[in-house]
Write an enzyme that holds these catalytic residues in place. Structure first.
Site, PDB file in Angstrom:
ATOM      1  N   HIS A 203      -7.027   1.610   1.584  1.00  0.00           N
ATOM      2  CA  HIS A 203      -6.594   2.400   2.842  1.00  0.00           C
ATOM      3  C   HIS A 203      -7.558   3.615   2.860  1.00  0.00           C
ATOM      4  O   HIS A 203      -7.767   4.322   1.895  1.00  0.00           O
ATOM      5  CB  HIS A 203      -5.322   2.949   2.498  1.00  0.00           C
ATOM      6  CG  HIS A 203      -4.652   3.099   3.907  1.00  0.00           C
ATOM      7  ND1 HIS A 203      -3.414   2.943   4.665  1.00  0.00           N
ATOM      8  CD2 HIS A 203      -4.838   4.314   4.759  1.00  0.00           C
ATOM      9  CE1 HIS A 203      -3.155   3.323   5.606  1.00  0.00           C
ATOM     10  NE2 HIS A 203      -4.144   4.492   5.696  1.00  0.00           N
TER      11      HIS A 203
ATOM     12  N   GLN B 104      -9.557  12.757  -0.835  1.00  0.00           N
ATOM     13  CA  GLN B 104      -8.861  13.681  -1.707  1.00  0.00           C
ATOM     14  C   GLN B 104      -9.265  15.024  -1.651  1.00  0.00           C
ATOM     15  O   GLN B 104     -10.379  15.459  -1.163  1.00  0.00           O
ATOM     16  CB  GLN B 104      -9.003  13.309  -3.166  1.00  0.00           C
ATOM     17  CG  GLN B 104      -8.466  11.725  -3.543  1.00  0.00           C
ATOM     18  CD  GLN B 104      -8.593  11.317  -4.938  1.00  0.00           C
ATOM     19  OE1 GLN B 104      -7.966  11.749  -5.841  1.00  0.00           O
ATOM     20  NE2 GLN B 104      -9.476  10.192  -5.037  1.00  0.00           N
TER      21      GLN B 104
ATOM     22  N   ASN C  95     -14.286   8.993  -1.789  1.00  0.00           N
ATOM     23  CA  ASN C  95     -14.729   7.749  -2.311  1.00  0.00           C
ATOM     24  C   ASN C  95     -14.576   6.616  -1.460  1.00  0.00           C
ATOM     25  O   ASN C  95     -13.625   6.258  -1.248  1.00  0.00           O
ATOM     26  CB  ASN C  95     -14.279   7.601  -3.727  1.00  0.00           C
ATOM     27  CG  ASN C  95     -14.374   8.631  -4.710  1.00  0.00           C
ATOM     28  OD1 ASN C  95     -15.348   9.520  -4.545  1.00  0.00           O
ATOM     29  ND2 ASN C  95     -13.422   9.085  -5.481  1.00  0.00           N
TER      30      ASN C  95
ATOM     31  N   HIS D 203      -4.486   0.249   7.566  1.00  0.00           N
ATOM     32  CA  HIS D 203      -4.770   0.026   6.253  1.00  0.00           C
ATOM     33  C   HIS D 203      -6.277  -0.437   5.991  1.00  0.00           C
ATOM     34  O   HIS D 203      -6.775  -0.163   5.053  1.00  0.00           O
ATOM     35  CB  HIS D 203      -3.981  -1.306   5.761  1.00  0.00           C
ATOM     36  CG  HIS D 203      -4.120  -1.502   4.269  1.00  0.00           C
ATOM     37  ND1 HIS D 203      -3.642  -0.899   3.324  1.00  0.00           N
ATOM     38  CD2 HIS D 203      -4.740  -2.694   3.690  1.00  0.00           C
ATOM     39  CE1 HIS D 203      -4.050  -1.408   2.240  1.00  0.00           C
ATOM     40  NE2 HIS D 203      -4.757  -2.557   2.348  1.00  0.00           N
TER      41      HIS D 203
ATOM     42  N   HIS E 259      -9.076   6.914   2.962  1.00  0.00           N
ATOM     43  CA  HIS E 259      -8.420   8.258   2.609  1.00  0.00           C
ATOM     44  C   HIS E 259      -9.387   8.992   2.019  1.00  0.00           C
ATOM     45  O   HIS E 259     -10.368   8.454   1.370  1.00  0.00           O
ATOM     46  CB  HIS E 259      -7.087   7.974   1.779  1.00  0.00           C
ATOM     47  CG  HIS E 259      -7.645   7.424   0.296  1.00  0.00           C
ATOM     48  ND1 HIS E 259      -7.934   6.051   0.047  1.00  0.00           N
ATOM     49  CD2 HIS E 259      -7.321   8.140  -0.998  1.00  0.00           C
ATOM     50  CE1 HIS E 259      -8.095   6.093  -1.035  1.00  0.00           C
ATOM     51  NE2 HIS E 259      -7.740   6.882  -1.751  1.00  0.00           N
TER      52      HIS E 259
ATOM     53  N   CYS F 183       0.889  -1.262   0.165  1.00  0.00           N
ATOM     54  CA  CYS F 183      -0.013   0.072  -0.127  1.00  0.00           C
ATOM     55  C   CYS F 183       0.913   1.190  -0.016  1.00  0.00           C
ATOM     56  O   CYS F 183       1.859   1.309   0.938  1.00  0.00           O
ATOM     57  CB  CYS F 183      -0.924   0.046   1.041  1.00  0.00           C
ATOM     58  SG  CYS F 183      -1.891   1.543   1.335  1.00  0.00           S
TER      59      CYS F 183
ATOM     60  N   CYS G 178       0.342   3.617   3.355  1.00  0.00           N
ATOM     61  CA  CYS G 178       0.616   2.907   4.771  1.00  0.00           C
ATOM     62  C   CYS G 178       1.948   3.736   5.340  1.00  0.00           C
ATOM     63  O   CYS G 178       2.663   4.051   4.307  1.00  0.00           O
ATOM     64  CB  CYS G 178       0.854   1.536   4.680  1.00  0.00           C
ATOM     65  SG  CYS G 178      -0.814   0.353   4.987  1.00  0.00           S
TER      66      CYS G 178
END
Length: 378
Positions: A187, A191, A176, A136, A189, A74, A77
Site C-alpha cells: 500500500h 514513515q 521506501n 491499495h 505509504h 492490508c 486500507c
C-alpha cells in the site's frame, strides 16, 4: 485548508486524519476503533557503539511485524467488516498514525548525554506511518495535485508536533518504495521517525552545513551554495521552478540520485509557505514520474527528506531538501552495497551524474503531463 481530525486507536496509539481541502467533517464512527487489541509493547532500547560514537536501536519486537500481506488483509486500507484495519474509517484521504511495531518509542525523553561502552537507554522517540491514499495500489506520483498537497500539509503538521516532544533531536520523513528496498506493505505509504539523537548521515550533513554557514558569516546555507553552483553549471540540472529546483549532485553516490531543494532557506516542512507547498505538490510527483519513465517497470527508491536538526546550534544552518535515491543501475540490475560501501562507507557509483541528469531531462514531457492534474492552481 486541509482538515485535521485526531483520535485514538484501541491500544491508545494516536491516529490523525488529514482530509483534502473542502472536505466535510468526519463521521463520528470513523473515530472509533472497535478492535480488541493487546496493550502496547515495552519500548526497545538504544545502545551506544563506543567504536563509532553512534547510537544503535535494538527493536527485536519488530520481528513479528506484518510482512507483505495480501490486499484483503492490508492493515492500512480502510476498515471493512472482513478487514478491521489500523484505520477505522471506511474511507479517508491521508492518515498518520503511530506505528504498531515502532523502532523508537512510545516513551519520550533524553538519552544519556555522556555515553560510553555498555551504555543503554529505552528507545525513546516516535515512529509514525503516513498512508498516502485509501487505494491499495498506485504510487505517490499518481496521487494528483490535491492529494499530494494534503500529504505535504501532513508532513508539516507532524514535523512541528514531533519536534516539540521531549528529547527529540531529528525528525525524518521518508518513503521506501518497492520490494527491492525492503518494504513490508505494498500500500502506498511513507514513515516519519523522530529520533532522540541525530543520525550519522544527518550529523555529517549538519556539520558540513555549519562549517559553510560560519565561513559565509551567516549569510548563506550550504544547500543554497550547492544549488547555485549546479544551476550555474547546468549539466546536472533536472528541473527548475519558481520555488524549487532539482539536480543530480556532482558527487552522486547512487546510480540514480536527485536532490530537490527549495530556493529559500527553510529548516523544515513546517516553515514552507502556502505557495511553496503548492509548487512542491507539482514538482515532487513530476520528479518521481520521470524516475519511473527511465525503465519499462517501476523504479524502487528511497525518498529521504532531510530537515534541520531540532537544536538551535545546528538548526541555523539547516536547509530542507530531498535526497531521492535508487539502487537501480540498469533495467535488470541493482547496485548492492558490498565491501567498500557497507564496510567503510566509500561509495563507488556505476553511472555518471551528467548522463543520469540528461536522461531525466529527456523524459520531461512525460513528467510534466503527469504533474498537472485537473484542479491544480496555475
Amino acid at each position: 485548508m486541509t482538515r485535521i481530525t485526531t483520535t485514538r486507536l484501541a491500544d491508545g496509539r494516536e491516529l490523525i486524519y488529514f482530509d483534502d481541502a473542502g472536505s466535510t467533517d468526519r463521521h463520528p464512527d470513523s473515530l472509533v476503533d472497535r478492535r480488541e487489541l493487546p496493550g502496547r509493547a515495552e519500548p526497545g532500547e538504544v545502545r551506544y557503539d563506543a567504536l563509532s560514537g553512534e547510537w544503535v536501536a535494538v527493536a527485536a519486537h519488530r520481528q513479528t511485524r506484518t510482512h507483505l500481506p495480501p490486499a484483503d488483509q492490508c492493515p492500512i486500507c480502510p476498515t471493512t467488516n472482513a478487514n478491521p484495519s489500523e484505520i477505522p474509517a471506511p474511507d479517508y484521504d491521508v492518515v498518520v498514525f503511530e506505528n504498531r511495531f515502532p523502532s523508537l518509542g512510545p516513551v519520550n525523553g533524553l538519552i544519556p548525554q555522556q555515553p560510553g561502552w555498555g551504555t543503554t537507554a529505552p528507545a525513546s522517540g516516535r515512529c509514525e506511518v503516513v498512508a498516502f491514499t485509501p487505494g491499495h495500489t498506485g504510487s505517490f506520483s499518481a496521487l494528483g495535485w490535491p492529494r499530494a498537497r494534503t500529504v505535504i500539509d501532513a508532513w508539516a503538521h507532524r514535523t512541528e508536533a514531533l519536534s516539540s516532544l521531549p528529547g527529540i533531536q531529528q525528525v525524518f520523513p521518508f518513503e521506501n518504495r518497492g520490494p527491492e528496498i525492503g518494504v513490508t506493505l505494498h500500500h502506498p505509504h511513507g514513515q516519519i521517525y523522530a529520533y532522540p539523537y541525530i543520525p550519522p548521515r544527518s550529523a555529517a550533513i549538519a556539520s558540513a552545513a555549519g562549517v559553510h554557514w560560519d565561513a559565509s558569516g551567516g549569510t548563506q546555507s550550504l544547500s543554497s551554495a550547492l544549488l547555485a553552483a549546479e544551476r550555474n553549471d547546468g549539466r546536472r540540472m533536472v528541473l527548475e521552478g519558481e520555488h524549487f529546483s532539482a539536480y543530480v549532485p556532482f558527487a552522486a553516490r547512487w546510480p540514480l540520485e536527485v536532490h530537490l531543494v527549495p530556493h529559500r532557506q527553510v529548516p523544515d516542512f513546517a516553515a514552507l509557505t502556502g505557495a511553496e507547498r503548492d509548487e512542491l505538490a507539482h514538482v515532487y510527483p513530476e520528479l518521481l514520474t520521470r524516475l519511473d519513465a527511465l525503465y519499462p517497470t517501476e523504479t524502487p527508491y528511497i525518498a529521504a527528506w532531510h530537515q534541520a536538526p531540532v537544536g538551535p546550534a545546528l538548526r541555523r544552518a539547516g536547509h530542507l531538501h530531498l535526497q531521492l535515491t535508487s539502487p537501480r543501475r540498469a533495467a535488470d540490475k541493482l547496485k548492492f552495497l558490498a565491501g567498500s560501501e557497507a564496510a567503510v562507507g566509500a561509495f563507488i557509483n556505476d553511472t555518471t551524474p551528467e548522463s543520469v541528469a540528461e536522461r531525466l531531462r529527456a523524459v520531461a514531457a512525460v513528467g510534466t503531463a503527469a504533474s498537472s492534474p485537473e484542479g491544480a492552481p496555475a
